[in-house]
Write an enzyme that holds these catalytic residues in place. Sequence first.
Site, mmCIF file in Angstrom:
data_model
loop_
_atom_site.group_PDB
_atom_site.id
_atom_site.type_symbol
_atom_site.label_atom_id
_atom_site.label_comp_id
_atom_site.label_asym_id
_atom_site.label_seq_id
_atom_site.Cartn_x
_atom_site.Cartn_y
_atom_site.Cartn_z
ATOM 1 N N HIS A 134 0.807 -1.218 0.000
ATOM 2 C CA HIS A 134 0.000 0.000 0.000
ATOM 3 C C HIS A 134 0.840 1.268 0.000
ATOM 4 C CE1 HIS A 134 0.409 0.863 4.395
ATOM 5 N NE2 HIS A 134 0.487 -0.448 4.511
ATOM 6 N N ASP A 184 6.660 0.659 6.119
ATOM 7 C CA ASP A 184 5.198 0.466 6.036
ATOM 8 C C ASP A 184 4.585 1.478 5.104
ATOM 9 O OD1 ASP A 184 2.611 -0.310 6.548
ATOM 10 O OD2 ASP A 184 2.489 0.698 8.482
ATOM 11 N N HIS A 242 5.137 3.239 12.270
ATOM 12 C CA HIS A 242 4.095 4.163 12.760
ATOM 13 C C HIS A 242 4.638 5.225 13.737
ATOM 14 C CE1 HIS A 242 0.298 1.615 11.678
ATOM 15 N NE2 HIS A 242 1.211 1.594 10.732
ATOM 16 N N ASP A 286 -0.469 4.376 1.027
ATOM 17 C CA ASP A 286 -0.838 5.354 2.058
ATOM 18 C C ASP A 286 0.023 5.130 3.297
ATOM 19 O OD1 ASP A 286 -2.352 2.873 2.274
ATOM 20 O OD2 ASP A 286 -3.428 3.782 3.938
ATOM 21 N N GLU A 310 -4.922 1.272 3.339
ATOM 22 C CA GLU A 310 -4.696 0.201 4.319
ATOM 23 C C GLU A 310 -4.753 0.728 5.742
ATOM 24 O OE1 GLU A 310 -3.008 -2.476 7.103
ATOM 25 O OE2 GLU A 310 -2.088 -0.564 6.601
ATOM 26 N N GLU A 311 -4.248 1.928 5.958
ATOM 27 C CA GLU A 311 -4.146 2.451 7.328
ATOM 28 C C GLU A 311 -5.486 2.932 7.881
ATOM 29 O OE1 GLU A 311 -1.587 1.884 8.873
ATOM 30 O OE2 GLU A 311 0.124 1.879 7.509
ATOM 31 N N ASP A 342 3.274 -6.716 4.199
ATOM 32 C CA ASP A 342 2.835 -5.659 5.112
ATOM 33 C C ASP A 342 2.651 -6.250 6.505
ATOM 34 O OD1 ASP A 342 2.029 -3.043 5.738
ATOM 35 O OD2 ASP A 342 -0.085 -3.558 5.490
HETATM 36 ZN ZN LIG Z 1 1.027 -1.289 6.414
#
Ligand SMILES: [Zn+2]
Length: 454
Positions: free
Chosen positions: A90, A121, A427, A92, A155-156, A179
């Site tokens: 992904h 990520d 994150h 995003d 995805e997030e 992921d």
């Molecule tokens: Zn991810």
Amino acid sequence: MDKILEQLFSYIDSHTEKMIADLGRLIRIPSVMGEAEEGAPFGKYPAEALAEMLKICEESGLSVRNIDGYVGTADFYPTEKIPELGILSHMDVVPAGSGWSVPTFELTEKDGKLLGRGAIDDKGPAVAALYAVKAIKDSGVKLSKNLRLIFGTNEENGSADLAYYRKKERLPEMLFTPDGSYPVINTEKGMLRISYSAKLSDGIVSICGGSVVNAVPEYAEAVISGAKVDLNKYNFDGVTLSSETCGENIKITAKGKSAHASTPESGQNAVTALIAVIADVCGDSALSALSEMFPYGETDGYSAGIKCSDELSGGLTTVLSVIGAVDGVLEAKQDIRFPAGKTSGEILALLKERSDRAGLEMRADMISEPHHVPEDSEFVRKLLSVYELVTGENGYCVAIGGGTYVHDTEGGVAFGAEFPGDENNMHGADEFITRESLVKNAKIFAAAIYTLCK
Ligand SMILES: [Zn+2]
């Protein structure tokens, strides 16, 4: 080792700088979810990152399509040949947050680390997958099966991108997402989010705690009237209680420790501690019932009547995570991760029976069934053997309490991009992937594609 694999790996080694430069092109776009626009259902920047990735894929000779800004695809063969393997990543990212020591949306290399939001990520793994395909294409290796890179943009924030894609067309039969983590995640627990409501007694002026349903709450407070409080009689290991007088009333606060809802045993639940205190001080029946079902320190659902476990995925875990009251009516929210051998219906029936008995009204806000792909399927066995071949480490299947990008797909597994024990600040501030790990990922994907599609 196979001559062809050697050739692919040396291609990746000699194209590492180019791969890192392409990752930089993607990290530069701050693809955090925003307001929907024409052709950009999740905001301007996720769509821009998708367009940039498709441009890179097109420059690499792949056949690309942009599906209304939700998802992009890049196929190995430009024919109508239906892809049998899909690699799902992904574009995003989560918001910047604070505490970065380097620019968030710029690739910085430092001590072998490639830093920037999305590095692990999931932009880094996406670029590694692309270079795996490029290695095969540019080396002139023929595949008998077609393969598709699939790039999502949501995805997030709930994976509405994939839901859209699945409405339009089928996902490839063999599907993995880099992921998650290695070796292979083949089992993901089911998930339930439950709300309870009940009338509170008059002595409780206000009560609130927790902010999100999928985390152990670190803070809770209540204001009560007409009662005496001696906090010394309560002892909740890991939670600090305090009280202060506010005019006629007393405010009681609880401070614990947050943790993700899939690993609640590592947190200290401020809400369940506070409920136990207030139920005792005020003699409130709704809070007493809730406290009986969710005693402090318990995360296996025993007192709520739902404790269970199986060999596939381990035990059920649960957190009472959010509490509040509006117009004298208590509202509490619970997160449950249940074993892959159970269905949501079985858990809900047990919970309904228990909450009826407790006089609490119960409602299911979210239901997600478990996800499981058999360990002995040919697809999983081949992925594990590729992992072993490239890393020299032991390959095995992993069960987790969280859900990955492939949770709602049929037969999909998570394969990479984190190696066991890896650090990457996912994150958080200073997110990174190491140069070494990026290259190793590309090699694993190249070997996987070759093994599965030759
Ligand atoms: Zn991810």
